[in-house]
Design a protein around this motif. Structure first.
Motif, PDB file in Angstrom:
ATOM      1  N   ARG A 123       0.846  -1.191   0.000  1.00  0.00           N
ATOM      2  CA  ARG A 123       0.000   0.000   0.000  1.00  0.00           C
ATOM      3  C   ARG A 123       0.884   1.245   0.000  1.00  0.00           C
ATOM      4  O   ARG A 123       1.879   1.303   0.725  1.00  0.00           O
ATOM      5  N   PRO A 124       0.546   2.253  -0.793  1.00  0.00           N
ATOM      6  CA  PRO A 124       1.407   3.432  -0.875  1.00  0.00           C
ATOM      7  C   PRO A 124       1.418   4.244   0.409  1.00  0.00           C
ATOM      8  O   PRO A 124       0.369   4.503   1.007  1.00  0.00           O
ATOM      9  N   LEU A 125       2.604   4.627   0.835  1.00  0.00           N
ATOM     10  CA  LEU A 125       2.798   5.532   1.966  1.00  0.00           C
ATOM     11  C   LEU A 125       3.396   6.804   1.385  1.00  0.00           C
ATOM     12  O   LEU A 125       4.602   6.920   1.198  1.00  0.00           O
ATOM     13  N   TRP A 126       2.518   7.759   1.065  1.00  0.00           N
ATOM     14  CA  TRP A 126       2.923   8.943   0.306  1.00  0.00           C
ATOM     15  C   TRP A 126       3.700   9.918   1.170  1.00  0.00           C
ATOM     16  O   TRP A 126       3.272  10.248   2.276  1.00  0.00           O
ATOM     17  N   LEU A 138      -1.987   2.735 -12.283  1.00  0.00           N
ATOM     18  CA  LEU A 138      -0.561   2.980 -12.507  1.00  0.00           C
ATOM     19  C   LEU A 138       0.244   2.994 -11.206  1.00  0.00           C
ATOM     20  O   LEU A 138       1.394   3.429 -11.204  1.00  0.00           O
ATOM     21  N   LEU A 139      -0.323   2.498 -10.128  1.00  0.00           N
ATOM     22  CA  LEU A 139       0.430   2.489  -8.868  1.00  0.00           C
ATOM     23  C   LEU A 139       1.617   1.533  -8.901  1.00  0.00           C
ATOM     24  O   LEU A 139       2.522   1.620  -8.069  1.00  0.00           O
ATOM     25  N   TRP A 140       1.654   0.610  -9.870  1.00  0.00           N
ATOM     26  CA  TRP A 140       2.844  -0.231 -10.015  1.00  0.00           C
ATOM     27  C   TRP A 140       4.077   0.620 -10.323  1.00  0.00           C
ATOM     28  O   TRP A 140       5.205   0.216 -10.006  1.00  0.00           O
ATOM     29  N   VAL A 141       3.853   1.789 -10.913  1.00  0.00           N
ATOM     30  CA  VAL A 141       4.966   2.691 -11.234  1.00  0.00           C
ATOM     31  C   VAL A 141       5.727   3.091  -9.974  1.00  0.00           C
ATOM     32  O   VAL A 141       6.951   3.267  -9.998  1.00  0.00           O
ATOM     33  N   VAL A 142       5.016   3.209  -8.849  1.00  0.00           N
ATOM     34  CA  VAL A 142       5.656   3.593  -7.590  1.00  0.00           C
ATOM     35  C   VAL A 142       5.842   2.386  -6.669  1.00  0.00           C
ATOM     36  O   VAL A 142       6.005   2.526  -5.463  1.00  0.00           O
ATOM     37  N   GLY A 143       5.774   1.177  -7.239  1.00  0.00           N
ATOM     38  CA  GLY A 143       6.088  -0.024  -6.489  1.00  0.00           C
ATOM     39  C   GLY A 143       4.995  -0.522  -5.575  1.00  0.00           C
ATOM     40  O   GLY A 143       5.281  -1.155  -4.557  1.00  0.00           O
ATOM     41  N   CYS A 144       3.734  -0.272  -5.936  1.00  0.00           N
ATOM     42  CA  CYS A 144       2.625  -0.648  -5.060  1.00  0.00           C
ATOM     43  C   CYS A 144       1.585  -1.470  -5.815  1.00  0.00           C
ATOM     44  O   CYS A 144       1.582  -1.531  -7.045  1.00  0.00           O
ATOM     45  N   ASP A 217       3.450  -1.347   3.968  1.00  0.00           N
ATOM     46  CA  ASP A 217       3.378   0.025   3.469  1.00  0.00           C
ATOM     47  C   ASP A 217       4.665   0.298   2.711  1.00  0.00           C
ATOM     48  O   ASP A 217       5.761   0.035   3.226  1.00  0.00           O
ATOM     49  N   HIS A 218       4.546   0.807   1.502  1.00  0.00           N
ATOM     50  CA  HIS A 218       5.714   1.086   0.665  1.00  0.00           C
ATOM     51  C   HIS A 218       5.830   2.594   0.465  1.00  0.00           C
ATOM     52  O   HIS A 218       4.923   3.222  -0.076  1.00  0.00           O
ATOM     53  N   ARG A 219       6.925   3.153   0.936  1.00  0.00           N
ATOM     54  CA  ARG A 219       7.092   4.606   0.865  1.00  0.00           C
ATOM     55  C   ARG A 219       7.170   5.082  -0.579  1.00  0.00           C
ATOM     56  O   ARG A 219       7.817   4.456  -1.423  1.00  0.00           O
ATOM     57  N   VAL A 220       6.522   6.221  -0.821  1.00  0.00           N
ATOM     58  CA  VAL A 220       6.566   6.842  -2.143  1.00  0.00           C
ATOM     59  C   VAL A 220       7.083   8.267  -1.968  1.00  0.00           C
ATOM     60  O   VAL A 220       6.343   9.156  -1.530  1.00  0.00           O
ATOM     61  N   PRO A 221       8.358   8.512  -2.281  1.00  0.00           N
ATOM     62  CA  PRO A 221       8.896   9.868  -2.137  1.00  0.00           C
ATOM     63  C   PRO A 221       8.282  10.825  -3.145  1.00  0.00           C
ATOM     64  O   PRO A 221       7.771  10.407  -4.202  1.00  0.00           O
ATOM     65  N   ALA A 222       8.348  12.110  -2.830  1.00  0.00           N
ATOM     66  CA  ALA A 222       7.754  13.123  -3.704  1.00  0.00           C
ATOM     67  C   ALA A 222       8.350  13.081  -5.106  1.00  0.00           C
ATOM     68  O   ALA A 222       7.664  13.367  -6.092  1.00  0.00           O
ATOM     69  N   ALA A 223       9.625  12.704  -5.218  1.00  0.00           N
ATOM     70  CA  ALA A 223      10.287  12.662  -6.522  1.00  0.00           C
ATOM     71  C   ALA A 223       9.663  11.653  -7.467  1.00  0.00           C
ATOM     72  O   ALA A 223       9.852  11.727  -8.688  1.00  0.00           O
ATOM     73  N   ARG A 224       8.900  10.697  -6.917  1.00  0.00           N
ATOM     74  CA  ARG A 224       8.264   9.686  -7.759  1.00  0.00           C
ATOM     75  C   ARG A 224       6.818  10.034  -8.103  1.00  0.00           C
ATOM     76  O   ARG A 224       6.098   9.198  -8.651  1.00  0.00           O
ATOM     77  N   THR A 225       6.397  11.225  -7.775  1.00  0.00           N
ATOM     78  CA  THR A 225       5.016  11.631  -8.050  1.00  0.00           C
ATOM     79  C   THR A 225       4.971  12.742  -9.099  1.00  0.00           C
ATOM     80  O   THR A 225       4.147  13.643  -9.029  1.00  0.00           O
ATOM     81  N   THR A 226       5.857  12.649 -10.075  1.00  0.00           N
ATOM     82  CA  THR A 226       5.891  13.618 -11.165  1.00  0.00           C
ATOM     83  C   THR A 226       5.670  12.901 -12.491  1.00  0.00           C
ATOM     84  O   THR A 226       6.019  11.719 -12.632  1.00  0.00           O
ATOM     85  N   PRO A 227       5.105  13.599 -13.479  1.00  0.00           N
ATOM     86  CA  PRO A 227       4.938  12.972 -14.799  1.00  0.00           C
ATOM     87  C   PRO A 227       6.253  12.503 -15.405  1.00  0.00           C
ATOM     88  O   PRO A 227       6.302  11.473 -16.073  1.00  0.00           O
ATOM     89  N   SER A 228       7.340  13.230 -15.173  1.00  0.00           N
ATOM     90  CA  SER A 228       8.626  12.840 -15.754  1.00  0.00           C
ATOM     91  C   SER A 228       9.105  11.512 -15.173  1.00  0.00           C
ATOM     92  O   SER A 228       9.659  10.668 -15.902  1.00  0.00           O
TER      93      SER A 228
END
Length: 287
Positions: A123-126, A138-144, A217-228
């Motif tokens: 589960r994403p931990l934003w 598309l949550l697989w993109v952030v490992g979730c 819970d899988h951490r999702v850093p802010a750097a991984r929440t951009t379109p790029s």
């Protein structure tokens, strides 16, 4: 409580000095499991400073070792497998936190006939709020875990951040392929996919299953929440899938084809209807 825990080796692979605190939190969440694993291994990928800091901050019974092979996640996992003493080898990412009863619920899956591998959900931990333009597909993109991934039952492969295998499986079909998988921060992957495909070919009747109860819970850093980042991650995922296809056959990517046929078109239709109805138009158009 599950009888398998005492015969289990839990592996945490670490590489980044920036994740020191997260790695410590991850290992502590593993040690809090009831019952705890018989062996906990942290394998550090060519980072002597990180290895020394982890040794100073973690209990003595946690084995902290260096990846003695080429740099990369597959090689680090293989180093830990060679060191493991358990009948089951469990992998959790260094930026994850195990839920209560995560281990006992994950291991309980091996009581089912033919099960050689198991996985749970992530589960994403934003770090910051979840971006509205990012659909759950598309949550697989952030490992979730993502929409389109089944909640339970037989699967081709588990999520790499939350998975377990019988130790004897590595003796039967070999280790993770060092030619595939993450290298430092380069977002390659699919080493567990290739391994599971090899297991399916090499062990008649082998089953790999997901359980809805073994969560992290899988951490999702802010750097991984951009379109790029999304575009970069998808590009390298494509490279990884091409490698899997080359090492397997056409059936190797059937799960991806089903995802493209069903999950993504369904989300696109839903957002078109939302936008046409004037509901959350910016979010719908963004997705």
């Amino acid at each position: 409580r599950n009888r398998h825990a005492a015969r289990t080796s839990v592996v945490v692979c670490a590489f980044s000095s920036k994740r020191l605190d997260q790695t410590v939190d991850c290992v502590k969440s593993v040690l809090r499991q009831d019952p705890p694993p018989g062996q906990t291994i942290v394998v550090v990928d060519h980072n002597e400073w990180l290895q020394a800091e982890l040794r100073s901050r973690l209990p003595e019974d946690v084995e902290i070792i260096a990846n003695d092979q080429a740099r990369g996640l597959s090689s680090a996992r293989n180093t830990a497998i060679a060191r493991s003493a358990g009948d089951y080898v469990v992998f959790i990412d260094d930026d994850a936190i195990a839920h209560k009863d995560w281990l006992v619920r994950l291991l309980a899956t091996f009581d089912e006939p033919g099960v050689v591998g198991a996985g749970g959900h992530a589960r994403p931990l934003w770090e910051k709020a979840s971006p509205g333009w990012l659909p759950s597909e598309l949550l697989w993109v952030v490992g979730c875990s993502y929409s389109g991934l089944r909640e339970s039952g037989e699967v081709r492969n588990p999520l790499g951040c939350n998975m377990a295998f019988r130790a004897e499986l590595f003796d039967s079909v070999g280790m993770f392929n060092p030619a595939i998988g993450r290298l430092g921060s380069l977002p390659l992957g699919c080493e567990e996919t290739e391994f599971c495909l090899r297991a399916a070919r090499g062990v008649p009747g082998a089953r790999i299953v997901l359980t809805p109860d073994a969560e992290i819970d899988h951490r999702v850093p802010a750097a991984r929440t951009t379109p790029s980042y999304l575009l970069r991650r998808c590009y390298f995922e494509g490279i990884s899938k091409a490698l899997v296809r080359r090492l397997g056959d056409r059936r190797s990517l059937e799960a991806e084809r089903a995802y493209l046929r069903r999950a993504l078109p369904s989300r696109m239709r839903m957002n078109l209807r939302r936008a046409a109805a004037g509901q959350d138009v910016v979010e719908a158009v963004g997705q």
